[in-house]
Design a protein around this motif. Structure first.
Motif, mmCIF file in Angstrom:
data_model
loop_
_atom_site.group_PDB
_atom_site.id
_atom_site.type_symbol
_atom_site.label_atom_id
_atom_site.label_comp_id
_atom_site.label_asym_id
_atom_site.label_seq_id
_atom_site.Cartn_x
_atom_site.Cartn_y
_atom_site.Cartn_z
ATOM 1 N N LYS A 83 34.807 44.851 42.668
ATOM 2 C CA LYS A 83 33.716 44.484 41.772
ATOM 3 C C LYS A 83 33.105 45.700 41.079
ATOM 4 O O LYS A 83 32.558 45.596 39.980
ATOM 5 C CB LYS A 83 32.652 43.703 42.548
ATOM 6 C CG LYS A 83 33.212 42.416 43.162
ATOM 7 C CD LYS A 83 32.160 41.566 43.823
ATOM 8 C CE LYS A 83 31.429 40.732 42.810
ATOM 9 N NZ LYS A 83 30.567 39.706 43.421
ATOM 10 N N GLN A 142 37.114 27.317 45.821
ATOM 11 C CA GLN A 142 35.922 27.495 44.998
ATOM 12 C C GLN A 142 34.778 28.096 45.802
ATOM 13 O O GLN A 142 34.042 28.958 45.316
ATOM 14 C CB GLN A 142 35.510 26.146 44.394
ATOM 15 C CG GLN A 142 36.494 25.623 43.352
ATOM 16 C CD GLN A 142 36.260 24.166 43.008
ATOM 17 O OE1 GLN A 142 35.770 23.386 43.829
ATOM 18 N NE2 GLN A 142 36.607 23.789 41.786
ATOM 19 N N ALA A 146 36.436 31.802 44.497
ATOM 20 C CA ALA A 146 36.034 31.806 43.090
ATOM 21 C C ALA A 146 34.582 32.221 42.889
ATOM 22 O O ALA A 146 34.259 32.925 41.917
ATOM 23 C CB ALA A 146 36.277 30.425 42.479
ATOM 24 N N GLY A 149 33.805 35.893 42.135
ATOM 25 C CA GLY A 149 34.284 36.546 40.933
ATOM 26 C C GLY A 149 35.648 37.185 41.087
ATOM 27 O O GLY A 149 35.962 38.161 40.396
ATOM 28 N N HIS A 151 40.084 36.470 42.065
ATOM 29 C CA HIS A 151 41.227 35.587 42.237
ATOM 30 C C HIS A 151 41.984 36.087 43.465
ATOM 31 O O HIS A 151 42.090 37.299 43.685
ATOM 32 C CB HIS A 151 42.156 35.647 41.011
ATOM 33 C CG HIS A 151 41.685 34.802 39.865
ATOM 34 N ND1 HIS A 151 40.571 35.115 39.125
ATOM 35 C CD2 HIS A 151 42.186 33.650 39.339
ATOM 36 C CE1 HIS A 151 40.399 34.192 38.182
ATOM 37 N NE2 HIS A 151 41.367 33.299 38.286
ATOM 38 N N THR A 254 40.168 40.922 40.287
ATOM 39 C CA THR A 254 38.914 40.418 39.724
ATOM 40 C C THR A 254 39.167 39.428 38.593
ATOM 41 O O THR A 254 40.252 39.394 38.001
ATOM 42 C CB THR A 254 38.067 41.569 39.173
ATOM 43 O OG1 THR A 254 38.780 42.188 38.098
ATOM 44 C CG2 THR A 254 37.776 42.603 40.248
ATOM 45 N N ASP A 255 38.147 38.657 38.286
ATOM 46 C CA ASP A 255 38.228 37.749 37.139
ATOM 47 C C ASP A 255 38.522 38.530 35.864
ATOM 48 O O ASP A 255 39.293 38.083 35.003
ATOM 49 C CB ASP A 255 36.901 36.995 36.964
ATOM 50 C CG ASP A 255 36.694 35.914 38.009
ATOM 51 O OD1 ASP A 255 37.659 35.581 38.727
ATOM 52 O OD2 ASP A 255 35.557 35.404 38.107
ATOM 53 N N TRP A 258 42.163 39.504 35.698
ATOM 54 C CA TRP A 258 42.960 38.292 35.508
ATOM 55 C C TRP A 258 42.887 37.792 34.060
ATOM 56 O O TRP A 258 43.902 37.430 33.458
ATOM 57 C CB TRP A 258 42.482 37.208 36.469
ATOM 58 C CG TRP A 258 43.320 35.967 36.496
ATOM 59 C CD1 TRP A 258 42.975 34.726 36.044
ATOM 60 C CD2 TRP A 258 44.655 35.838 36.999
ATOM 61 N NE1 TRP A 258 43.995 33.839 36.237
ATOM 62 C CE2 TRP A 258 45.048 34.492 36.823
ATOM 63 C CE3 TRP A 258 45.551 36.726 37.582
ATOM 64 C CZ2 TRP A 258 46.298 34.015 37.217
ATOM 65 C CZ3 TRP A 258 46.801 36.257 37.983
ATOM 66 C CH2 TRP A 258 47.152 34.914 37.790
ATOM 67 N N LYS A 259 41.691 37.797 33.505
ATOM 68 C CA LYS A 259 41.512 37.326 32.128
ATOM 69 C C LYS A 259 42.203 38.234 31.119
ATOM 70 O O LYS A 259 42.579 37.804 30.024
ATOM 71 C CB LYS A 259 40.020 37.222 31.798
ATOM 72 C CG LYS A 259 39.313 36.083 32.514
ATOM 73 C CD LYS A 259 37.816 36.105 32.233
ATOM 74 C CE LYS A 259 37.109 34.999 33.009
ATOM 75 N NZ LYS A 259 35.638 35.043 32.812
ATOM 76 N N ARG A 266 50.215 36.130 34.022
ATOM 77 C CA ARG A 266 49.540 35.331 35.062
ATOM 78 C C ARG A 266 50.527 34.436 35.788
ATOM 79 O O ARG A 266 50.486 34.288 37.016
ATOM 80 C CB ARG A 266 48.435 34.479 34.434
ATOM 81 C CG ARG A 266 47.269 35.258 33.891
ATOM 82 C CD ARG A 266 46.263 34.307 33.275
ATOM 83 N NE ARG A 266 45.333 35.000 32.409
ATOM 84 C CZ ARG A 266 44.479 34.391 31.584
ATOM 85 N NH1 ARG A 266 44.467 33.070 31.520
ATOM 86 N NH2 ARG A 266 43.669 35.097 30.828
#
Length: 365
Positions: A83, A142, A146, A149, A151, A254-255, A258-259, A266
């Motif tokens: 993070k 979740q 999730a 923040g 994956h 991290t999100d 991943w994004k 992915r």
């Protein structure tokens, strides 16, 4: 003239598309920092982190800068490092060492019967994929993953955790009373307390010195894991036939990372992570057998629970069931859905062919 202009336009467009694709490829052809707090000899590093990173590099433009044995991030600091941007991938993120932050991940450490790494890895993947709501509108993934923040994907589970000593023979409940034994997590503390032993909590990396000095007289750990910490020469007596749980943890990113990946990256990541976990589990089961055989040749003693006295068998069985109950009730008191998680986990383990201790199914109903 129009045709010549049209042709030039088509060529220019094609060049721009190619350049765009090249730029996009270069944008993803970057280094991701991947870190392990444990040594390369550990089966979660040499048999999981490295194969995962190597397979990803072969399948995508991504490259990984690899760090081992806590040289970048120590055990239990992986989530903060992710993070905070110190690392891009934790391999592994050792959830049980993040006290209070992964309240439900210890569920795999509940005692089971007839389970191995492959079975538990499959069950844990199904737990992470499950859409069953364990609290409100949230599934296990979740609630546990999730919301932080990140994956995550499962590693190959450890083989069954066993009770081992530096030589003390465990013939009756009295032999366990007050015996100082290393525990690696809060749940191990529960099972050792239920057995009547005195838990001493520490990472496995610190246990060699404690065993050598007699600070602890044994530990709860999978036999295959001895190799990672050179315990083979120290542990002489092991009770087999009952799994004091299995340790599972995560490959995590991290999100934000991943994004930033393309859809194809992915897809490759998810596929390779799942495939690597199962191959890892197969290797772990094999290593468990190999380390046991090597220990037996060196004089190590492995005693089946079936060979113990009826009193001792009953004692271990009761402690195993009570561990489920105590963990569920403690987790519920902290506001987490312990019972719903344990019920789902029990059904998944049984669905893969494993069993839970006698009395657990009745309690879960």
């Amino acid at each position: 003239m129009f045709n010549r202009f049209s042709r030039r336009a088509r060529i220019s467009t094609a060049v721009l598309v190619a350049l765009g694709a090249s730029v996009a490829s270069l944008a993803h052809a970057k280094d991701l920092t991947i870190s392990a707090g444990i040594p390369k000899a550990h089966f979660w590093v040499g048999q999981h982190m490295d194969p995962f990173a190597t397979a990803m590099e072969a399948a995508t433009p991504l490259k990984f800068k690899r760090f081992y044995a806590g040289e970048l991030v120590a055990v239990g600091r992986e989530l903060d490092a992710l993070k905070g941007g110190t690392i891009d991938v934790a391999a592994p993120l050792l959830a049980p060492y993040h006290e209070g932050r992964f309240a439900l991940s210890d569920v795999t450490q509940l005692p089971t019967i007839g389970t191995n790494s492959v079975l538990v890895t499959k069950a844990f993947q199904k737990l992470m994929d499950s859409t069953v709501k364990i609290k409100g509108d949230k599934s296990f993934y979740q609630y546990e993953i999730a919301d932080k923040g990140i994956h995550a994907w499962p590693l190959g589970s450890t083989a069954a955790y066993a009770l081992s000593t530096t030589g003390k023979v465990l013939q009756s409940p009295a032999d366990l009373k007050g015996l100082p034994l290393r525990a690696g997590s809060a749940l191990h503390t529960i099972v050792l307390q239920q057995l009547g032993a005195t838990p001493v909590t520490m990472p496995a990396s610190q246990a060699y010195e404690a065993l050598s000095r007699g600070t602890v007289n044994g530990l709860v750990l999978s036999v295959g894991d001895w190799k990672s910490y050179s315990f083979q020469d120290l542990l002489k007596y092991t009770v087999t036939g009952v799994a004091l749980g299995h340790w599972e943890s995560y490959l995590a990113t991290t999100d934000a990372v991943w994004k930033d990946l393309s859809a194809d990256e992915r897809k490759s990541w998810d596929r390779i992570a799942r495939e690597t976990a199962l191959k890892n589990a197969e290797g772990i089961d094999k290593q468990d057998v190999e380390v046991r055989q090597a220990s037996e040749k060196a004089g190590g003693q492995f005693v089946s629970i079936d060979a113990l006295s009826p009193e001792m068998r009953a004692h271990i069985a009761k402690a195993s069931a009570n561990t489920w109950i105590q963990w569920i009730e403690q987790t519920e008191k902290k506001g987490h859905p312990g019972k719903a998680t344990a019920k789902l986990w029990a059904s998944l383990v049984q669905g893969e062919g494993g069993k839970v201790p006698e009395g657990v199914a009745e309690y879960l109903k």
